[in-house]
Design a protein around this motif. Structure first.
Motif, PDB file in Angstrom:
ATOM      1  N   ALA A  65       0.754  -1.050  -0.281  1.00  0.00           N
ATOM      2  CA  ALA A  65       0.100  -0.073  -0.350  1.00  0.00           C
ATOM      3  C   ALA A  65       0.982   1.205  -0.123  1.00  0.00           C
ATOM      4  O   ALA A  65       1.821   1.675   0.594  1.00  0.00           O
ATOM      5  N   ASP A  66       0.136   2.066  -0.570  1.00  0.00           N
ATOM      6  CA  ASP A  66       1.311   3.754  -0.145  1.00  0.00           C
ATOM      7  C   ASP A  66       1.232   4.437   0.620  1.00  0.00           C
ATOM      8  O   ASP A  66       2.565   4.775   1.021  1.00  0.00           O
ATOM      9  N   ALA A  67       0.769   3.735   2.051  1.00  0.00           N
ATOM     10  CA  ALA A  67       0.594   4.502   2.962  1.00  0.00           C
ATOM     11  C   ALA A  67       2.367   3.698   3.632  1.00  0.00           C
ATOM     12  O   ALA A  67       2.323   3.501   4.762  1.00  0.00           O
ATOM     13  N   ALA A  68       2.690   2.070   3.177  1.00  0.00           N
ATOM     14  CA  ALA A  68       2.819   0.950   3.893  1.00  0.00           C
ATOM     15  C   ALA A  68       5.024   1.347   3.711  1.00  0.00           C
ATOM     16  O   ALA A  68       5.542   0.694   4.246  1.00  0.00           O
ATOM     17  N   ALA A  69       4.570   2.645   2.857  1.00  0.00           N
ATOM     18  CA  ALA A  69       6.340   2.535   2.042  1.00  0.00           C
ATOM     19  C   ALA A  69       7.407   3.347   3.828  1.00  0.00           C
ATOM     20  O   ALA A  69       8.308   2.589   3.212  1.00  0.00           O
ATOM     21  N   SER A  70       7.045   3.708   4.224  1.00  0.00           N
ATOM     22  CA  SER A  70       7.904   4.693   5.591  1.00  0.00           C
ATOM     23  C   SER A  70       7.962   3.507   6.476  1.00  0.00           C
ATOM     24  O   SER A  70       9.225   3.237   6.575  1.00  0.00           O
ATOM     25  N   HIS A  71       7.420   2.507   6.315  1.00  0.00           N
ATOM     26  CA  HIS A  71       7.026   1.308   7.250  1.00  0.00           C
ATOM     27  C   HIS A  71       8.432   0.600   6.780  1.00  0.00           C
ATOM     28  O   HIS A  71       8.716   0.183   7.186  1.00  0.00           O
ATOM     29  N   LEU A  72       7.530   0.279   5.290  1.00  0.00           N
ATOM     30  CA  LEU A  72       8.498  -0.634   5.144  1.00  0.00           C
ATOM     31  C   LEU A  72      10.117  -0.263   5.348  1.00  0.00           C
ATOM     32  O   LEU A  72      11.580  -0.656   5.160  1.00  0.00           O
TER      33      LEU A  72
END
Length: 358
Positions: A228-235
């Protein structure tokens, strides 16, 4: 059943370059309709320039290089209805059709660049203007493919073996004549065993990442993980990403980059987490006449695109939405701009002039 969008090649590097989204038949332009992917592989047949303009406007064909190539062939189609004794008179007659092509998408500089190339050829042609126009459209397409291969090699050299990469939107064969820009670097990096992990953001609202990028990589046998786009920082915090690799719709004279909405926030989070950002685009995307990103006309599309998924509404009636298609990433957040002409590290206005003013 064989996939009509795929070409089969035996070379190791060519194994990752089998999709061709733009086909010239000699009488019409066939465009792989990207609105239907990944479940339907179907070419849209355009037999006049207005059909090409509508295909660009409706995102049947998308990606800055692909849009420019399609517009060049659209100019050839427009010439079918022109009776002119030489190129300059043909240029006058073709101007309305070329203007409609130019207005189909305002942000991607490749569109105007390709049309200007076609116009210059006309203005320098005599009675052979039709043949020269056709040859120029073919040259734009073949040069793009060669440039993508070169960018893939240059970009892959910047990546340490064993790296993980994250990409955004679709920058592959579907967005170009073939091989791709940012996905071209990823293809080369996988082939050269420098990239171990590939992640792709879904890219709302048109889902170019989930519908197109992971499908395209799947066709070439490259494992990719959708996020998900919103998961990038966590990744990035997890440590699985070393490079964010994206394309561009316009690169300014100071190194600012306009690209698919969401690129800016990826660059911000990459900088915070100590990751690097690579922008990959042909030199035709570099606009030395635009001094900075503040001068870029950011296209806004129908807000309704945000109100549902695949035609099914998911938002309550009466809710308003804002739908800019691009954002601008400042040069200060970019570690490398890769074009077929070379690599600009930590880009700024002075370095851009050295590489591109000539």
């Amino acid at each position: 059943m064989s996939n009509p969008a795929i070409e089969t090649n035996e070379n190791t590097l060519d194994r990752y370059d089998r999709i061709r989204p733009i086909r010239w038949t000699g009488e019409a332009l066939e465009l792989l309709d990207q609105r239907l992917l990944p479940f339907t592989v179907q070419y849209l047949c355009c037999d006049d320039s207005d059909a090409v303009a509508e295909a660009i406007r409706s995102l049947a064909v998308r990606g800055a290089p692909a849009i420019g190539i399609a517009a060049a062939w659209g100019t050839v189609l427009a010439s079918n209805g022109v009776d002119a004794i030489d190129g300059p008179s043909a240029a006058v007659a073709l101007q309305p059709a070329m203007q409609r092509l130019d207005e189909a998408r305002p942000t991607a500089v490749n569109l105007r660049w390709a049309l200007n190339r076609m116009r210059r050829v006309l203005e320098a042609s005599g009675a052979d203007w039709r043949a020269r126009l056709l040859a120029e459209a073919a040259a734009i397409a073949s040069e793009d493919l060669a440039a993508n291969r070169r960018m893939g090699e240059l970009g892959a050299q910047l990546i340490a073996p064993g790296s993980g990469v994250l990409t955004h939107c679709n920058t592959g064969s579907l967005a170009t004549a073939g091989y791709g820009t940012a996905l071209g670097v990823i293809r080369a990096g996988v082939a050269l065993q420098r990239i171990d992990k590939v992640f792709a953001g879904e890219t709302r609202p048109w889902m170019q990442g989930s519908r197109l990028t992971v499908w395209e990589l799947q066709q070439d046998g490259i494992d990719a993980t959708l996020i998900a786009d919103a998961a990038a920082s966590h990744l990035m915090k997890q440590g699985d990403v070393d490079w964010v690799i994206v394309g561009a719709d316009r690169i300014c004279a100071n190194g600012d980059v306009a690209n698919k909405i969401g690129t800016y926030q990826l660059a911000i989070t990459a900088r915070f987490h100590g990751k690097q950002v690579m922008v990959v685009a042909p030199s035709s995307t570099v606009d030395m006449d635009t001094p900075s990103g503040e001068r870029i006309d950011i296209e806004e599309r129908d807000p309704g695109e945000l109100l549902g998924v695949s035609g099914s509404r998911t938002v309550a009636e009466g809710v308003q939405a804002w739908n800019p298609v691009f954002d601008v990433t400042p040069a200060a957040l970019i570690d490398a701009i890769v074009t077929e002409k070379g690599v600009v590290l930590q880009p700024d206005a002075a370095k851009m002039r050295v590489m591109f003013d000539a």
